[in-house]
Enzyme design. Structure first.
Site, PDB file in Angstrom:
ATOM      1  N   LYS A 252       0.954  -1.249   0.213  1.00 52.66           N
ATOM      2  CA  LYS A 252      -0.262  -0.265   0.350  1.00 52.66           C
ATOM      3  C   LYS A 252       0.599   1.442   0.376  1.00 52.66           C
ATOM      4  O   LYS A 252       1.567   0.871   0.173  1.00 52.66           O
ATOM      5  CB  LYS A 252      -1.060   0.248   1.728  1.00 52.66           C
ATOM      6  CG  LYS A 252      -1.646   0.808   1.443  1.00 52.66           C
ATOM      7  CD  LYS A 252      -3.174   1.087   2.419  1.00 52.66           C
ATOM      8  CE  LYS A 252      -4.108   2.420   3.075  1.00 52.66           C
ATOM      9  NZ  LYS A 252      -4.635   1.894   3.906  1.00 52.66           N
TER      10      LYS A 252
ATOM     11  N   SER B 267      -9.513   1.957   2.813  1.00 49.09           N
ATOM     12  CA  SER B 267      -8.924   2.587   1.729  1.00 49.09           C
ATOM     13  C   SER B 267      -7.409   2.007   1.251  1.00 49.09           C
ATOM     14  O   SER B 267      -7.358   1.512  -0.215  1.00 49.09           O
ATOM     15  CB  SER B 267      -8.004   3.626   2.719  1.00 49.09           C
ATOM     16  OG  SER B 267      -7.753   2.993   3.950  1.00 49.09           O
TER      17      SER B 267
ATOM     18  N   SER C  43      -9.821  -0.778   7.146  1.00 51.23           N
ATOM     19  CA  SER C  43      -9.357  -0.579   5.536  1.00 51.23           C
ATOM     20  C   SER C  43      -8.600  -1.946   5.194  1.00 51.23           C
ATOM     21  O   SER C  43      -8.139  -2.258   3.723  1.00 51.23           O
ATOM     22  CB  SER C  43      -8.488   0.549   5.598  1.00 51.23           C
ATOM     23  OG  SER C  43      -9.119   1.844   5.778  1.00 51.23           O
TER      24      SER C  43
HETATM   25  N1  GLN Z   1     -13.414   3.964   6.390  1.00 50.27           N
HETATM   26  C1  GLN Z   1     -12.435   4.478   7.284  1.00 50.27           C
HETATM   27  C2  GLN Z   1     -12.586   6.174   7.489  1.00 50.27           C
HETATM   28  O1  GLN Z   1     -11.996   6.684   6.432  1.00 50.27           O
HETATM   29  C3  GLN Z   1     -11.401   3.453   7.995  1.00 50.27           C
HETATM   30  C4  GLN Z   1     -10.579   3.449   6.924  1.00 50.27           C
HETATM   31  C5  GLN Z   1      -8.701   3.407   7.152  1.00 50.27           C
HETATM   32  O2  GLN Z   1      -9.363   2.244   8.055  1.00 50.27           O
HETATM   33  N2  GLN Z   1      -8.257   3.566   6.792  1.00 50.27           N
HETATM   34  O3  GLN Z   1     -11.971   6.777   7.704  1.00 50.27           O
END
Ligand code: GLN
Length: 504
Positions: free
Chosen positions: A85, A160, A184
């Site tokens: 990532k 994400s 994410s």
């Molecule tokens: N969807 C969540 C957010 O926008 C989780 C994102 C993540 O785990 N990085 O914060």
């Protein structure tokens, strides 16, 4: 070997094939690059492809294996390509967090997880797309454009870590690393039909992970099955003195892969009634209930339980995450990293122009929200309150895990939404994190495994969640489930091939 054959293998199978000289790391890299060439136009899972670096590392590993290097011969994933990532720092290789503000920033050091993978002989194949600074649930907020779901290009891959999940799902990566602050890893894994594991907070070093919300962030594996996740955990976990929140070695699980025995007889597993009642799509509901029955048939004791705090997890999470983000992202100001706006009169104007132009809308929204909840007069009402609720959520989990080894939760209330849908309604998108964020709030391990398909052929994922440091049990329950089911073996290409056969 044919490149598709290599790309359908699990990381452990490929590692074994390399050690047994049925293929080489160099051939594996060529195979994944061929798959990337074929799949990228539809999925757009990568921001950077590390072609030269990957071939260089692969030939180094091939040579070392041929020379009988004992360390690498004992390393199950030596020579195996892995996607990373793009918020994990990689020395001299662009690390963008999918944000314009980082420009072409290339870190001068490797994250601890990268150093560990390197030592284990894994080969980084590329850096994957994500929501900007990991803020989002769809990979649509990337400054590099969205990643598309490998099962249906009209839908999001989740986020994400959408690039990592889509790459593994499309079989354009053998395995990958993601990061999980509020879901994410687990939610995109579910949307893309792959397996994703968010480890207990403190088991995997965050050194070199560009911070979103430091008290919640954790790096973890996204792979084709639980065993690959366990093998990756053996490599990336462990105490790191460079990370102040890293757990001491004596507290960490002793080993992951070797502990996978699929024996879950007598384990107590709870299914929260609120989770099953809460506006779930029928196919998602069916998947979790079916999984409960499968685990019961495998010898576990499955019972209905209650998660009374579910209504409070979203506000708690979004307040804490935004507060930490507003502080963490203050370092991106045009002075040191990547992008700097043009045409400013003084320092303040340089800051404000750089930040206005460099950050995307979602990131700016979170910085503003975070600054607001931390500001004097509102701190007690929002931030402090959220920390108090966080403590209660932790206690409630403690109570549950005094009676249960694990609980099941859906990864998300639905399968992958259509592109654009979530951007149009961000509140709905935030609410769809309801089943993932409490795991981060309480620092627990959570595993998402493929557990079915909906009536439109989109993959469904269900989570197995355990107490802090119950990682091995959680993975083992997932492993037992995958021994009894085939959901994790489905891939878009395999399904298309099967469908073609049926038509003929
Ligand atoms: N969807 C969540 C957010 O926008 C989780 C994102 C993540 O785990 N990085 O914060």
């Amino acid at each position: 070997m044919e490149y598709r054959e290599i790309c359908e293998m699990t990381a452990l199978q490929l590692g074994q094939a390399i050690r047994e000289k049925k293929t080489t790391s160099t051939e594996a890299v060529s195979a994944v690059l061929a798959a990337i060439e074929e799949k990228e136009p539809q999925t757009h899972a990568y921001i950077t492809i590390c072609r030269e670096e990957a071939f260089a590392k692969a030939s180094e590993v091939d040579a070392a294996l041929a020379a009988g290097d004992e360390g690498l011969l004992a390393s199950p994933l030596a020579g195996v390509p892995i996607a990373i990532k793009d918020n994990i720092c990689t020395k001299d290789i662009k690390t963008s967090c999918a944000s314009k503000i980082l420009g072409d920033f290339a870190p001068f050091y490797d994250a601890t997880v990268i150093e560990k993978l390197e030592k284990a002989g894994a080969v980084m194949i590329g850096k994957t797309n994500m929501d900007e600074f990991a803020m989002g649930s769809t990979t649509e907020t990337s400054a590099y454009g969205p990643t598309l779901n490998p099962w249906d290009a009209g839908r999001v891959p989740g986020g994400s870590s959408g690039g990592s999940a889509a790459a593994v799902g499309a079989r354009a990566a053998v395995c990958a690393l993601g990061s999980d602050t509020g879901g994410s890893i687990r939610q995109p894994a579910a949307y893309c039909g792959v397996t994703g594991f968010k480890p207990t907070y403190g088991t995997v070093s965050r050194y070199g992970l560009i911070a979103y919300a430091s008290s919640l962030d954790q790096i973890g594996p996204i792979a084709k099955d639980v065993k690959d996740c366990a093998a990756l955990m053996d490599i990336i976990s462990g105490h790191d003195e460079m990370d102040g929140t890293s757990l001491p070695q004596e507290m960490q699980p002793a080993g992951y892969l070797n502990a996978m025995n699929g024996k879950i007889t007598g384990m107590r597993i709870g299914i929260p009634k609120e989770a099953v009642e809460k506006g779930l799509e029928p196919d998602v509901k069916k998947a979790i209930l079916d999984m409960g029955r499968t685990l019961q048939n495998l010898g576990a004791e499955v019972e209905e339980i209650s998660l009374p705090f579910l209504d409070y997890v979203i506000p708690t999470y979004y307040i804490i995450a935004a507060a930490e983000a507003s502080s963490n992202l203050s370092r991106f100001d045009g002075v040191r990293y990547g992008f700097r706006a043009e045409g400013y009169e003084d320092l303040t104007e340089m800051y404000s122009k750089t930040r206005s132009q460099g950050f995307g809308e979602e990131v700016k929204k979170r910085i503003l929200l975070g600054t607001f909840v931390l500001s004097s007069g509102y701190y007690d009402a929002y931030y402090k309150k959220a920390l108090q609720v966080k403590a209660i959520i932790k206690q409630e989990f403690d109570k549950i895990f005094s009676r249960f080894d694990a609980i099941l939760l859906p990864a998300a209330p639905s399968t992958a939404p259509k592109l654009g849908e979530s951007l149009a309604d961000s509140l709905k998108m935030y609410l769809s994190d309801i089943f993932t964020v409490s795991v981060n709030i309480a620092g627990l391990p959570g595993l998402s495994v493929p557990s079915g398909f909906d009536r439109e052929g989109m993959p469904v994922g269900t989570q197995i969640i355990g107490p802090a440091l119950g990682d091995v049990n959680v993975l083992n329950i997932g492993y037992a489930f995958q021994q009894a089911t085939d959901w994790h073996k489905a891939s878009p290409s395999a399904c298309a091939a099967a469908a073609e056969k049926e038509v003929r």
